[in-house]
Write a protein that holds these residues in place. Structure first.
Motif, PDB file in Angstrom:
ATOM      1  N   PRO A  11       0.822  -1.217   0.000  1.00  0.00           N
ATOM      2  CA  PRO A  11       0.000   0.000   0.000  1.00  0.00           C
ATOM      3  C   PRO A  11       0.851   1.260   0.000  1.00  0.00           C
ATOM      4  O   PRO A  11       2.028   1.226   0.378  1.00  0.00           O
ATOM      5  CB  PRO A  11      -0.798  -0.126   1.307  1.00  0.00           C
ATOM      6  CG  PRO A  11       0.055  -0.983   2.185  1.00  0.00           C
ATOM      7  CD  PRO A  11       0.748  -1.943   1.274  1.00  0.00           C
ATOM      8  N   PRO A  12       0.291   2.382  -0.429  1.00  0.00           N
ATOM      9  CA  PRO A  12       1.052   3.638  -0.429  1.00  0.00           C
ATOM     10  C   PRO A  12       1.330   4.116   0.996  1.00  0.00           C
ATOM     11  O   PRO A  12       0.584   3.809   1.925  1.00  0.00           O
ATOM     12  CB  PRO A  12       0.131   4.610  -1.169  1.00  0.00           C
ATOM     13  CG  PRO A  12      -1.247   4.044  -0.988  1.00  0.00           C
ATOM     14  CD  PRO A  12      -1.069   2.558  -0.970  1.00  0.00           C
ATOM     15  N   SER A  13       2.402   4.882   1.140  1.00  0.00           N
ATOM     16  CA  SER A  13       2.777   5.404   2.454  1.00  0.00           C
ATOM     17  C   SER A  13       1.826   6.517   2.875  1.00  0.00           C
ATOM     18  O   SER A  13       1.387   7.333   2.056  1.00  0.00           O
ATOM     19  CB  SER A  13       4.212   5.934   2.413  1.00  0.00           C
ATOM     20  OG  SER A  13       5.116   4.899   2.117  1.00  0.00           O
ATOM     21  N   LEU A  14       1.523   6.558   4.165  1.00  0.00           N
ATOM     22  CA  LEU A  14       0.645   7.582   4.723  1.00  0.00           C
ATOM     23  C   LEU A  14       1.469   8.792   5.140  1.00  0.00           C
ATOM     24  O   LEU A  14       2.479   8.658   5.837  1.00  0.00           O
ATOM     25  CB  LEU A  14      -0.109   7.028   5.936  1.00  0.00           C
ATOM     26  CG  LEU A  14      -0.957   5.772   5.696  1.00  0.00           C
ATOM     27  CD1 LEU A  14      -1.694   5.396   6.977  1.00  0.00           C
ATOM     28  CD2 LEU A  14      -1.928   5.970   4.550  1.00  0.00           C
ATOM     29  N   ASP A  15       1.014   9.973   4.750  1.00  0.00           N
ATOM     30  CA  ASP A  15       1.714  11.190   5.142  1.00  0.00           C
ATOM     31  C   ASP A  15       0.888  11.964   6.166  1.00  0.00           C
ATOM     32  O   ASP A  15      -0.095  11.442   6.715  1.00  0.00           O
ATOM     33  CB  ASP A  15       2.048  12.048   3.922  1.00  0.00           C
ATOM     34  CG  ASP A  15       0.809  12.553   3.186  1.00  0.00           C
ATOM     35  OD1 ASP A  15      -0.311  12.476   3.739  1.00  0.00           O
ATOM     36  OD2 ASP A  15       0.956  13.029   2.048  1.00  0.00           O
ATOM     37  N   ALA A  16       1.276  13.202   6.414  1.00  0.00           N
ATOM     38  CA  ALA A  16       0.643  13.995   7.469  1.00  0.00           C
ATOM     39  C   ALA A  16      -0.827  14.283   7.202  1.00  0.00           C
ATOM     40  O   ALA A  16      -1.571  14.622   8.127  1.00  0.00           O
ATOM     41  CB  ALA A  16       1.408  15.301   7.656  1.00  0.00           C
ATOM     42  N   THR A  17      -1.252  14.151   5.960  1.00  0.00           N
ATOM     43  CA  THR A  17      -2.650  14.430   5.627  1.00  0.00           C
ATOM     44  C   THR A  17      -3.549  13.201   5.770  1.00  0.00           C
ATOM     45  O   THR A  17      -4.769  13.312   5.667  1.00  0.00           O
ATOM     46  CB  THR A  17      -2.765  14.961   4.185  1.00  0.00           C
ATOM     47  OG1 THR A  17      -2.384  13.912   3.263  1.00  0.00           O
ATOM     48  CG2 THR A  17      -1.853  16.169   3.975  1.00  0.00           C
ATOM     49  N   ALA A  18      -2.958  12.036   5.995  1.00  0.00           N
ATOM     50  CA  ALA A  18      -3.723  10.786   6.018  1.00  0.00           C
ATOM     51  C   ALA A  18      -4.499  10.625   7.321  1.00  0.00           C
ATOM     52  O   ALA A  18      -4.043  11.034   8.396  1.00  0.00           O
ATOM     53  CB  ALA A  18      -2.792   9.596   5.821  1.00  0.00           C
ATOM     54  N   GLU A  19      -5.657  10.026   7.225  1.00  0.00           N
ATOM     55  CA  GLU A  19      -6.443   9.725   8.408  1.00  0.00           C
ATOM     56  C   GLU A  19      -5.860   8.515   9.135  1.00  0.00           C
ATOM     57  O   GLU A  19      -5.296   7.610   8.523  1.00  0.00           O
ATOM     58  CB  GLU A  19      -7.895   9.434   8.024  1.00  0.00           C
ATOM     59  CG  GLU A  19      -8.644  10.633   7.481  1.00  0.00           C
ATOM     60  CD  GLU A  19     -10.109  10.317   7.248  1.00  0.00           C
ATOM     61  OE1 GLU A  19     -10.551   9.206   7.632  1.00  0.00           O
ATOM     62  OE2 GLU A  19     -10.811  11.182   6.692  1.00  0.00           O
ATOM     63  N   GLN A  20      -5.999   8.512  10.442  1.00  0.00           N
ATOM     64  CA  GLN A  20      -5.498   7.397  11.250  1.00  0.00           C
ATOM     65  C   GLN A  20      -6.384   6.167  11.067  1.00  0.00           C
ATOM     66  O   GLN A  20      -7.608   6.278  11.134  1.00  0.00           O
ATOM     67  CB  GLN A  20      -5.466   7.785  12.719  1.00  0.00           C
ATOM     68  CG  GLN A  20      -4.975   6.667  13.623  1.00  0.00           C
ATOM     69  CD  GLN A  20      -5.105   6.993  15.095  1.00  0.00           C
ATOM     70  OE1 GLN A  20      -5.434   8.129  15.458  1.00  0.00           O
ATOM     71  NE2 GLN A  20      -4.851   6.020  15.958  1.00  0.00           N
ATOM     72  N   THR A  32       5.228   0.627   9.420  1.00  0.00           N
ATOM     73  CA  THR A  32       6.526   0.418   8.797  1.00  0.00           C
ATOM     74  C   THR A  32       6.906   1.611   7.934  1.00  0.00           C
ATOM     75  O   THR A  32       6.171   2.604   7.859  1.00  0.00           O
ATOM     76  CB  THR A  32       6.499  -0.885   7.965  1.00  0.00           C
ATOM     77  OG1 THR A  32       7.800  -1.180   7.479  1.00  0.00           O
ATOM     78  CG2 THR A  32       5.526  -0.772   6.801  1.00  0.00           C
ATOM     79  N   ALA A  33       8.054   1.536   7.297  1.00  0.00           N
ATOM     80  CA  ALA A  33       8.478   2.500   6.279  1.00  0.00           C
ATOM     81  C   ALA A  33       9.353   1.738   5.305  1.00  0.00           C
ATOM     82  O   ALA A  33      10.278   1.032   5.720  1.00  0.00           O
ATOM     83  CB  ALA A  33       9.243   3.661   6.913  1.00  0.00           C
ATOM     84  N   TYR A  34       9.081   1.861   4.038  1.00  0.00           N
ATOM     85  CA  TYR A  34       9.744   1.025   3.049  1.00  0.00           C
ATOM     86  C   TYR A  34      11.256   1.238   2.984  1.00  0.00           C
ATOM     87  O   TYR A  34      11.991   0.307   2.681  1.00  0.00           O
ATOM     88  CB  TYR A  34       9.126   1.258   1.671  1.00  0.00           C
ATOM     89  CG  TYR A  34       7.675   0.839   1.580  1.00  0.00           C
ATOM     90  CD1 TYR A  34       7.261  -0.407   2.045  1.00  0.00           C
ATOM     91  CD2 TYR A  34       6.711   1.682   1.037  1.00  0.00           C
ATOM     92  CE1 TYR A  34       5.938  -0.803   1.966  1.00  0.00           C
ATOM     93  CE2 TYR A  34       5.382   1.294   0.947  1.00  0.00           C
ATOM     94  CZ  TYR A  34       4.997   0.059   1.420  1.00  0.00           C
ATOM     95  OH  TYR A  34       3.682  -0.327   1.339  1.00  0.00           O
ATOM     96  N   PRO A  59       2.316   1.495   6.011  1.00  0.00           N
ATOM     97  CA  PRO A  59       3.559   2.222   5.762  1.00  0.00           C
ATOM     98  C   PRO A  59       3.392   3.718   6.006  1.00  0.00           C
ATOM     99  O   PRO A  59       2.348   4.302   5.683  1.00  0.00           O
ATOM    100  CB  PRO A  59       3.842   1.930   4.288  1.00  0.00           C
ATOM    101  CG  PRO A  59       2.504   1.656   3.705  1.00  0.00           C
ATOM    102  CD  PRO A  59       1.674   1.027   4.770  1.00  0.00           C
ATOM    103  N   LEU A  60       4.427   4.331   6.562  1.00  0.00           N
ATOM    104  CA  LEU A  60       4.411   5.763   6.860  1.00  0.00           C
ATOM    105  C   LEU A  60       5.487   6.476   6.045  1.00  0.00           C
ATOM    106  O   LEU A  60       6.542   5.916   5.760  1.00  0.00           O
ATOM    107  CB  LEU A  60       4.666   6.003   8.350  1.00  0.00           C
ATOM    108  CG  LEU A  60       3.713   5.336   9.344  1.00  0.00           C
ATOM    109  CD1 LEU A  60       4.156   5.651  10.765  1.00  0.00           C
ATOM    110  CD2 LEU A  60       2.271   5.761   9.106  1.00  0.00           C
ATOM    111  N   ASP A  61       5.205   7.718   5.709  1.00  0.00           N
ATOM    112  CA  ASP A  61       6.186   8.584   5.072  1.00  0.00           C
ATOM    113  C   ASP A  61       7.006   9.229   6.188  1.00  0.00           C
ATOM    114  O   ASP A  61       6.518  10.110   6.902  1.00  0.00           O
ATOM    115  CB  ASP A  61       5.470   9.655   4.250  1.00  0.00           C
ATOM    116  CG  ASP A  61       6.419  10.622   3.558  1.00  0.00           C
ATOM    117  OD1 ASP A  61       7.634  10.610   3.871  1.00  0.00           O
ATOM    118  OD2 ASP A  61       5.945  11.413   2.725  1.00  0.00           O
TER     119      ASP A  61
END
Length: 309
Positions: A11-20, A32-34, A59-61
């Motif tokens: 899945p794509p990494s979640l950034d500061a705008t992503a919902e929890q 995680t982080a890729y 995954p997180l940015d």
């Protein structure tokens, strides 16, 4: 033997705008982080044990991570962390053991007591191994990093089989993410081939590359070179700064929080003793090239009167 191969699109990494994502709703989540080798360890063991449907990747940015991760999920704000049974735990080596002990799938720790004892020795040494190679980038890298890869080569000869304990184990999974990255970076940036004269290390890497559960997790080599060059050698390509400058959300260079973050990384890079100035090629914008060159010169000389960028 590893569990059956499971196809998965990361899945794509979640950034500061992503919902929890929901917390403690019964879903087991691996934050995680890729790009992170520590998180990579846990991703590999998850896949090897066939837990792709049991442990959900989140995954997180890391450069723009969500505030909710620190505030509500894991106060240490690091990856990896695992949400399981109403709690969140972290630290990659601890998570290797936790997942191996608490989930189904092939065991990754041998029953033999001598091998278990050696496994603990190697796991304990893994941070020394990683740290020594990173530190070697300040000096005689070929000699100092070479000593660590010689250590690994010798360790691979202790038991019969291509892996550190003969068969694949937690120990191999602890080392491979770092070796993968060092192999790519040292060869590309410094022309040091860590496999030269180390046939057991070559065989070890080749065996890993046959494992589908590992192959799914391999990092983008170009990204490794880019990040490690910036972080450890202090090189910064002005072309990339210019592209960031031109992006619609960075129209005003050094104006706004995101642009200030870019500026901070430029300054940190220039202050590095090994910084190498890379001219724009082709010189798309002479004015940007001149301004960034002025920034470089004034910071290196520690004299920046009325600096305008």
């Amino acid at each position: 033997m590893a569990s059956a191969h499971v196809e998965e699109i990361p899945p794509p990494s979640l950034d500061a705008t992503a919902e929890q994502p929901p917390l403690f709703d019964g879903t087991t989540r691996l934050y995680t982080a890729y790009i992170c080798p520590y998180a990579h360890r846990v991703w590999i063991i998850r896949n090897y044990k066939g837990l792709q449907l049991k442990i959900k990747l989140v995954p997180l940015d890391l450069h723009n991570r969500p505030d909710w991760y620190k505030e509500k999920v894991y106060p240490l704000n690091k990856v990896p962390s695992l949400e399981h049974n109403g709690k969140v735990i972290g630290e990659s080596l601890d998570l290797l053991k936790y997942i191996d002990s608490n989930f189904e799938g092939p065991s990754l720790l041998p029953a033999d007591s001598a091998k278990r004892e050696y496994a603990e020795e190697l796991l304990s040494y893994s941070e020394t191994f990683n740290g020594a190679i990173i530190y070697s980038l300040r000096g005689d890298t070929a000699k100092e990093a070479g000593a660590q890869f010689d250590y690994l080569e010798n360790a691979l000869g202790k038991f019969d089989g291509p892996f550190l304990l003969g068969e694949i184990s937690q120990v191999d999974i602890a080392y491979i993410p770092f070796v993968e990255r060092f192999h790519i970076f040292l060869l590309e940036a410094l022309k040091i081939d860590i496999t030269e004269g180390r046939p057991k290390l070559v065989a070890w890497i080749e065996e890993f590359n046959k494992i589908e559960a590992y192959k799914q997790t391999k990092v983008d080599p170009k990204l490794v070179v880019e990040i490690y060059t910036m972080r450890f050698l202090g090189r910064f390509d002005l072309q990339r700064i210019y592209l960031a400058y031109k992006c619609h959300f960075l129209k005003q260079f050094i104006v706004g929080q995101i642009a200030k973050t870019i500026f901070k990384y430029v300054v940190v890079a220039i202050m590095s003793s090994n910084f190498q100035l890379q001219k724009l090629s082709p010189p798309i914008s002479t004015s940007v090239d001149i301004r960034l060159s002025n920034l470089y010169n004034c910071i290196k000389s520690n004299h920046c009167p009325n600096l305008r960028v």
